[in-house]
Design an enzyme around this catalytic site. Structure first.
Site, PDB file in Angstrom:
ATOM      1  N   HIS A  36       8.810   3.184   9.278  1.00 29.42           N
ATOM      2  CA  HIS A  36       8.592   2.282  10.416  1.00 29.42           C
ATOM      3  C   HIS A  36       7.342   2.737  11.154  1.00 29.42           C
ATOM      4  O   HIS A  36       7.194   3.927  11.461  1.00 29.42           O
ATOM      5  CB  HIS A  36       9.799   2.308  11.355  1.00 29.42           C
ATOM      6  CG  HIS A  36       9.594   1.426  12.542  1.00 29.42           C
ATOM      7  ND1 HIS A  36       9.710   0.061  12.464  1.00 29.42           N
ATOM      8  CD2 HIS A  36       9.236   1.703  13.822  1.00 29.42           C
ATOM      9  CE1 HIS A  36       9.440  -0.473  13.650  1.00 29.42           C
ATOM     10  NE2 HIS A  36       9.146   0.505  14.491  1.00 29.42           N
TER      11      HIS A  36
ATOM     12  N   MET B 136      10.346  -6.810   4.690  1.00 32.42           N
ATOM     13  CA  MET B 136      10.506  -7.366   6.040  1.00 32.42           C
ATOM     14  C   MET B 136      11.773  -8.215   6.138  1.00 32.42           C
ATOM     15  O   MET B 136      11.739  -9.392   6.489  1.00 32.42           O
ATOM     16  CB  MET B 136       9.259  -8.159   6.427  1.00 32.42           C
ATOM     17  CG  MET B 136       7.980  -7.323   6.368  1.00 32.42           C
ATOM     18  SD  MET B 136       8.072  -5.750   7.273  1.00 32.42           S
ATOM     19  CE  MET B 136       7.672  -6.318   8.909  1.00 32.42           C
ATOM     20  N   ARG B 137      12.889  -7.577   5.797  1.00 30.70           N
ATOM     21  CA  ARG B 137      14.193  -8.221   5.900  1.00 30.70           C
ATOM     22  C   ARG B 137      15.146  -7.275   6.610  1.00 30.70           C
ATOM     23  O   ARG B 137      15.136  -6.067   6.337  1.00 30.70           O
ATOM     24  CB  ARG B 137      14.779  -8.488   4.501  1.00 30.70           C
ATOM     25  CG  ARG B 137      13.990  -9.424   3.644  1.00 30.70           C
ATOM     26  CD  ARG B 137      14.272 -10.859   3.965  1.00 30.70           C
ATOM     27  NE  ARG B 137      15.692 -11.174   3.968  1.00 30.70           N
ATOM     28  CZ  ARG B 137      16.208 -12.253   4.559  1.00 30.70           C
ATOM     29  NH1 ARG B 137      15.425 -13.092   5.195  1.00 30.70           N
ATOM     30  NH2 ARG B 137      17.499 -12.489   4.536  1.00 30.70           N
TER      31      ARG B 137
ATOM     32  N   GLU C 272      22.085   0.233  12.179  1.00 31.67           N
ATOM     33  CA  GLU C 272      21.293   0.034  13.397  1.00 31.67           C
ATOM     34  C   GLU C 272      19.814  -0.127  13.021  1.00 31.67           C
ATOM     35  O   GLU C 272      19.224   0.786  12.410  1.00 31.67           O
ATOM     36  CB  GLU C 272      21.461   1.238  14.326  1.00 31.67           C
ATOM     37  CG  GLU C 272      20.802   1.051  15.662  1.00 31.67           C
ATOM     38  CD  GLU C 272      20.818   2.336  16.488  1.00 31.67           C
ATOM     39  OE1 GLU C 272      20.085   2.390  17.479  1.00 31.67           O
ATOM     40  OE2 GLU C 272      21.547   3.275  16.118  1.00 31.67           O
ATOM     41  N   LEU C 273      19.217  -1.245  13.379  1.00 33.10           N
ATOM     42  CA  LEU C 273      17.830  -1.534  12.987  1.00 33.10           C
ATOM     43  C   LEU C 273      16.881  -0.449  13.499  1.00 33.10           C
ATOM     44  O   LEU C 273      16.844  -0.166  14.692  1.00 33.10           O
ATOM     45  CB  LEU C 273      17.414  -2.902  13.554  1.00 33.10           C
ATOM     46  CG  LEU C 273      16.020  -3.385  13.174  1.00 33.10           C
ATOM     47  CD1 LEU C 273      15.920  -3.646  11.676  1.00 33.10           C
ATOM     48  CD2 LEU C 273      15.656  -4.620  13.975  1.00 33.10           C
TER      49      LEU C 273
ATOM     50  N   SER D 183       0.837  -1.206   0.000  1.00 31.03           N
ATOM     51  CA  SER D 183       0.000   0.000   0.000  1.00 31.03           C
ATOM     52  C   SER D 183       0.873   1.257   0.000  1.00 31.03           C
ATOM     53  O   SER D 183       0.494   2.284  -0.582  1.00 31.03           O
ATOM     54  CB  SER D 183      -0.973  -0.001   1.184  1.00 31.03           C
ATOM     55  OG  SER D 183      -0.302   0.158   2.400  1.00 31.03           O
ATOM     56  N   ASN D 184       2.044   1.181   0.624  1.00 22.57           N
ATOM     57  CA  ASN D 184       2.952   2.340   0.559  1.00 22.57           C
ATOM     58  C   ASN D 184       3.499   2.513  -0.857  1.00 22.57           C
ATOM     59  O   ASN D 184       3.619   3.640  -1.349  1.00 22.57           O
ATOM     60  CB  ASN D 184       4.086   2.201   1.578  1.00 22.57           C
ATOM     61  CG  ASN D 184       3.646   2.629   2.961  1.00 22.57           C
ATOM     62  OD1 ASN D 184       3.518   3.812   3.240  1.00 22.57           O
ATOM     63  ND2 ASN D 184       3.374   1.658   3.824  1.00 22.57           N
TER      64      ASN D 184
ATOM     65  N   ARG E 194      22.447 -14.048   4.780  1.00 23.36           N
ATOM     66  CA  ARG E 194      21.865 -12.719   4.554  1.00 23.36           C
ATOM     67  C   ARG E 194      22.650 -11.920   3.509  1.00 23.36           C
ATOM     68  O   ARG E 194      22.085 -11.310   2.614  1.00 23.36           O
ATOM     69  CB  ARG E 194      21.852 -11.971   5.903  1.00 23.36           C
ATOM     70  CG  ARG E 194      21.044 -10.701   5.912  1.00 23.36           C
ATOM     71  CD  ARG E 194      20.976 -10.113   7.309  1.00 23.36           C
ATOM     72  NE  ARG E 194      20.316 -10.982   8.260  1.00 23.36           N
ATOM     73  CZ  ARG E 194      18.997 -11.176   8.342  1.00 23.36           C
ATOM     74  NH1 ARG E 194      18.188 -10.546   7.531  1.00 23.36           N
ATOM     75  NH2 ARG E 194      18.495 -11.980   9.253  1.00 23.36           N
TER      76      ARG E 194
HETATM   77  C1  GAR Z   1       3.874  -0.548   6.719  1.00 25.20           C
HETATM   78  O1  GAR Z   1       2.941  -0.198   7.703  1.00 25.20           O
HETATM   79  C2  GAR Z   1       5.276  -0.280   7.204  1.00 25.20           C
HETATM   80  O2  GAR Z   1       5.360   0.758   8.127  1.00 25.20           O
HETATM   81  C3  GAR Z   1       5.645  -1.588   7.852  1.00 25.20           C
HETATM   82  O3  GAR Z   1       5.074  -2.565   7.046  1.00 25.20           O
HETATM   83  C4  GAR Z   1       3.868  -2.062   6.488  1.00 25.20           C
HETATM   84  C5  GAR Z   1       3.849  -2.434   5.016  1.00 25.20           C
HETATM   85  O4  GAR Z   1       2.614  -2.166   4.445  1.00 25.20           O
HETATM   86  N1  GAR Z   1       7.066  -1.727   7.932  1.00 25.20           N
HETATM   87  C6  GAR Z   1       7.687  -2.281   8.954  1.00 25.20           C
HETATM   88  O5  GAR Z   1       7.104  -2.764   9.902  1.00 25.20           O
HETATM   89  C7  GAR Z   1       9.192  -2.292   8.831  1.00 25.20           C
HETATM   90  N2  GAR Z   1       9.784  -2.554  10.100  1.00 25.20           N
HETATM   91  P1  GAR Z   1       2.436  -2.110   2.869  1.00 25.20           P
HETATM   92  O6  GAR Z   1       3.031  -3.386   2.281  1.00 25.20           O
HETATM   93  O7  GAR Z   1       0.939  -2.064   2.673  1.00 25.20           O
HETATM   94  O8  GAR Z   1       3.128  -0.882   2.355  1.00 25.20           O
END
Ligand code: GAR
Length: 217
Positions: free
Chosen positions: A113, A94-95, A147-148, A17-18, A69
């Site tokens: 985030h 998500m990596r 740094e994560l 969605s982003n 990785r």
């Molecule tokens: C988003 O809310 C983003 O902030 C989160 O994953 C979602 C992805 O949504 N990211 C994290 O949690 C990264 N640590 P999307 O696939 O609909 O854009």
């Protein structure tokens, strides 16, 4: 505005969605970015469908096919570099990135985030915010460092937590905020206004000691 749109690679793992918010803003021509490649580590990520619909090239590399990785990250970079990107946008990718990847694209990787960093790095942020009884929540766009969830912050969107709302409801409201702030921060990069220098965020030539905060309550 810089002379040519900055070539932008978007990395996803899921719904995208982003990514859609970038596609929509790019369609207006205002963003100063050209979405040159969307790469997923999951073949079933719906974001790949969104990209194809928008006519953006897609690639998929499955991390399970690589022994560690860094070898996965090197393969991703080899694919991305064929598209000559100026900017890498992590949009629900998500990596955890290897130090090699972060250094390869130093100062050119953005992440979003779902929390008001430095509060609540890591996973499951919405439920943790509710469990802690926080009054405020939101999302943060930041440059990526080793740094994560810890790199220099750029822009935050915040909102007041509603009494009695569920983690899913809060997640939906935070995502609506993300769809505003992420393309906005990237547009600053596209316009040549935003940079990561000496481990800090600079906007319009000024050091940002705190992120820009927009209230969406
Ligand atoms: C988003 O809310 C983003 O902030 C989160 O994953 C979602 C992805 O949504 N990211 C994290 O949690 C990264 N640590 P999307 O696939 O609909 O854009």
């Amino acid at each position: 505005m810089s002379e040519r749109p900055r070539r932008t690679a978007v990395l996803i793992s899921g719904s995208g969605s982003n990514l859609q918010s970038f596609i929509d803003r790019a369609a207006t021509g205002a963003i100063g970015l050209e979405l040159c490649i969307v790469l997923s580590n999951r073949p079933d990520a719906f974001g790949l469908t969104r990209a194809r619909k928008a006519g953006i090239p897609t690639e998929c590399l499955e991390h399970g096919d690589y022994p560690d990785r860094e070898s996965f990250d090197r393969a991703v970079a080899a694919v991305l570099d064929a598209y000559d990107p100026d900017l890498i946008v992590l949009a629900g990718f998500m990596r955890i990135l290897s130090p090699w990847f972060v250094q390869h694209y130093a100062g050119r990787v953005l992440n979003i985030h779902p929390a008001l960093l430095p509060a609540y790095p890591g996973l499951d942020t919405h439920q943790r915010v509710l469990d802690a009884g926080e009054k405020w929540h939101g999302s943060t766009v930041h440059f990526v460092t080793e740094e994560l969830d810890g790199g220099p912050r750029i822009l935050q969107g915040r909102l007041a937590v509603d009494a009695g709302e569920t983690a899913d409801e809060l997640c939906r409201r935070v995502q609506a905020v993300e769809h505003q702030i992420y393309p906005q921060a990237a547009q600053w990069f596209g316009e040549g206004r935003l940079e990561c220098r000496d481990g800090a965020t600079w906007l319009d030539g000024e050091l940002l000691s705190e992120p820009v905060v927009t209230d969406f309550s």
